[in-house]
Design a protein around this motif. Structure first.
Motif, mmCIF file in Angstrom:
data_model
loop_
_atom_site.group_PDB
_atom_site.id
_atom_site.type_symbol
_atom_site.label_atom_id
_atom_site.label_comp_id
_atom_site.label_asym_id
_atom_site.label_seq_id
_atom_site.Cartn_x
_atom_site.Cartn_y
_atom_site.Cartn_z
ATOM 1 N N GLU A 51 -9.864 9.295 -9.280
ATOM 2 C CA GLU A 51 -9.615 8.813 -7.921
ATOM 3 C C GLU A 51 -8.706 7.591 -7.908
ATOM 4 O OE1 GLU A 51 -12.154 7.114 -4.064
ATOM 5 O OE2 GLU A 51 -13.193 7.850 -5.866
ATOM 6 N N PHE A 52 -8.748 6.800 -8.965
ATOM 7 C CA PHE A 52 -7.982 5.554 -9.010
ATOM 8 C C PHE A 52 -6.824 5.619 -10.005
ATOM 9 C CE2 PHE A 52 -12.505 4.707 -8.255
ATOM 10 C CZ PHE A 52 -12.442 4.203 -6.970
ATOM 11 N N HIS A 57 2.400 1.753 -3.449
ATOM 12 C CA HIS A 57 1.424 2.283 -4.401
ATOM 13 C C HIS A 57 1.071 3.737 -4.109
ATOM 14 C CE1 HIS A 57 -2.650 3.068 -5.900
ATOM 15 N NE2 HIS A 57 -2.362 2.233 -6.888
ATOM 16 N N ASP A 58 0.804 4.039 -2.850
ATOM 17 C CA ASP A 58 0.269 5.358 -2.496
ATOM 18 C C ASP A 58 1.325 6.459 -2.489
ATOM 19 O OD1 ASP A 58 -2.183 4.162 -2.228
ATOM 20 O OD2 ASP A 58 -2.076 3.986 -0.045
ATOM 21 N N GLN A 69 -12.280 8.713 -13.735
ATOM 22 C CA GLN A 69 -11.448 7.678 -13.130
ATOM 23 C C GLN A 69 -10.319 8.267 -12.275
ATOM 24 O OE1 GLN A 69 -10.120 4.982 -16.315
ATOM 25 N NE2 GLN A 69 -11.709 5.848 -17.624
ATOM 26 N N PRO A 120 0.330 10.003 -8.922
ATOM 27 C CA PRO A 120 -1.138 10.112 -8.937
ATOM 28 C C PRO A 120 -1.616 11.049 -10.046
ATOM 29 C CG PRO A 120 -0.243 11.512 -7.220
ATOM 30 C CD PRO A 120 0.928 10.782 -7.823
ATOM 31 N N SER A 131 -4.413 12.766 -9.668
ATOM 32 C CA SER A 131 -5.085 13.858 -8.959
ATOM 33 C C SER A 131 -4.082 14.934 -8.536
ATOM 34 C CB SER A 131 -5.800 13.306 -7.727
ATOM 35 O OG SER A 131 -6.243 14.358 -6.892
ATOM 36 N N ASP A 181 0.831 -1.205 0.000
ATOM 37 C CA ASP A 181 0.000 0.000 0.000
ATOM 38 C C ASP A 181 0.866 1.258 0.000
ATOM 39 O OD1 ASP A 181 -2.291 -1.514 0.006
ATOM 40 O OD2 ASP A 181 -2.564 -1.419 2.181
#
Length: 295
Positions: A138-139, A53-54, A136, A59, A61, A50
């Motif tokens: 957000e993901f 990825h994060d 899309q 991102p 966004s 996690d």
């Protein structure tokens, strides 16, 4: 000497930054995946995955990006799977080494980073302006060296369009056609399951094309980038005070700085583009080799 130590020494002795990029990408891929395996087997958690990825993927966004600006760099050294990294590293090996022979270390470094940044920025812009992609947002996360590799591949094809590769089942194929097919494939794949990734590829490809076109006009975009990177690196280096004394005799005997040979190198690059590397004289090949060693 251990295998890793020997490998590291061989990479350093080669002097090729392409090998260094491959080593970093493969090393990080192995490190994270080994950690993921042990975490899953021992603790049955996915906390590390996690975090990976994060906080390391880019991102789409802007609200998320502003809290993790480093991801515009980290994303281009990470990969989502075995085949993802395999094809990227193969392309980087084939085209990166070829281009480095002609342009040298600094320009390959600039193409990798600036191509990746351009692809990443185009990815972010696309997810914030196109209605279909905005749904899309957000993901949306980007990962992989593909934009950087496409920048190097297309730069190579722009510089050496008639350079020939022998492909399995196809035989001899000119580099310009390989690049053209890949760019068309990426464009058509925008309608597929990974539109943002394909847009990032095209951003890298566009940068590689423009980079070589500007280089031929005498505008070397690698210079300001290398100066910025070098300046940032010098901040963390502690240098002893340096005192230099000049005598009148030294001033009289000192020779002026050599005149830039950029125009001459550009002419050689144009000749390669039009007639191929074999058309160069021995003197022109030596000049290009010396120039690549400096840059």
């Amino acid at each position: 000497m251990s295998f890793l130590s020997e490998l590291k020494q061989n990479i350093r002795q080669s002097g090729k930054v392409t090998y260094e990029f491959i080593a970093v990408n493969v090393g990080l891929f192995l490190l994270f995946n080994i950690l993921f395996i042990f975490e899953r087997l021992l603790f049955r958690t996915g906390i590390l995955a996690d975090f990976y990825h994060d906080y390391l993927f880019l991102p789409g966004s802007l609200d998320v990006l502003i809290t993790r600006p480093w991801t515009i760099i980290t994303y281009m050294f990470l990969h989502a799977g075995l085949f993802h990294i395999l094809f990227n590293m193969l392309f980087l090996f084939w085209f990166g080494l070829l281009l480095e022979e002609y342009l040298g270390r600094k320009k390959i470094i600039s193409l990798y980073f600036l191509g990746g940044i351009t692809g990443g920025l185009l990815y972010i812009i696309s997810y914030n302006i196109f209605p279909y992609l905005r749904d899309q947002l957000e993901f949306a996360f980007l990962v992989g060296a593909s934009a950087s590799v496409m920048a190097i591949l297309v730069a190579c094809a722009t510089l050496l369009p008639d350079y020939t590769f022998f492909l399995l089942l196809l035989g001899p194929v000119k580099l310009k056609y390989i690049a053209l097919v890949l760019v068309i494939f990426d464009f058509l794949s925008i309608a597929g399951s990974n539109p943002g990734g394909m847009i990032a590829h095209l951003g890298g490809a566009l940068f590689g094309f423009v980079f070589i076109k500007q280089l031929r006009k005498g505008n070397d975009w690698s210079q300001p980038f290398i100066k910025v990177v070098g300046g940032l690196g010098s901040v963390f280096k502690r240098r002893p005070p340096l005192k230099v004394k000049y005598s009148n005799k030294d001033r009289k005997n000192s020779s002026p700085r050599p005149v830039s040979q950029q125009d001459e190198i550009d002419a050689i690059l144009d000749k390669i583009s039009k007639s191929g590397y074999e058309s160069l004289t021995a003197e022109e090949k030596n000049k290009l080799f010396r120039a690549s060693g400096k840059d």
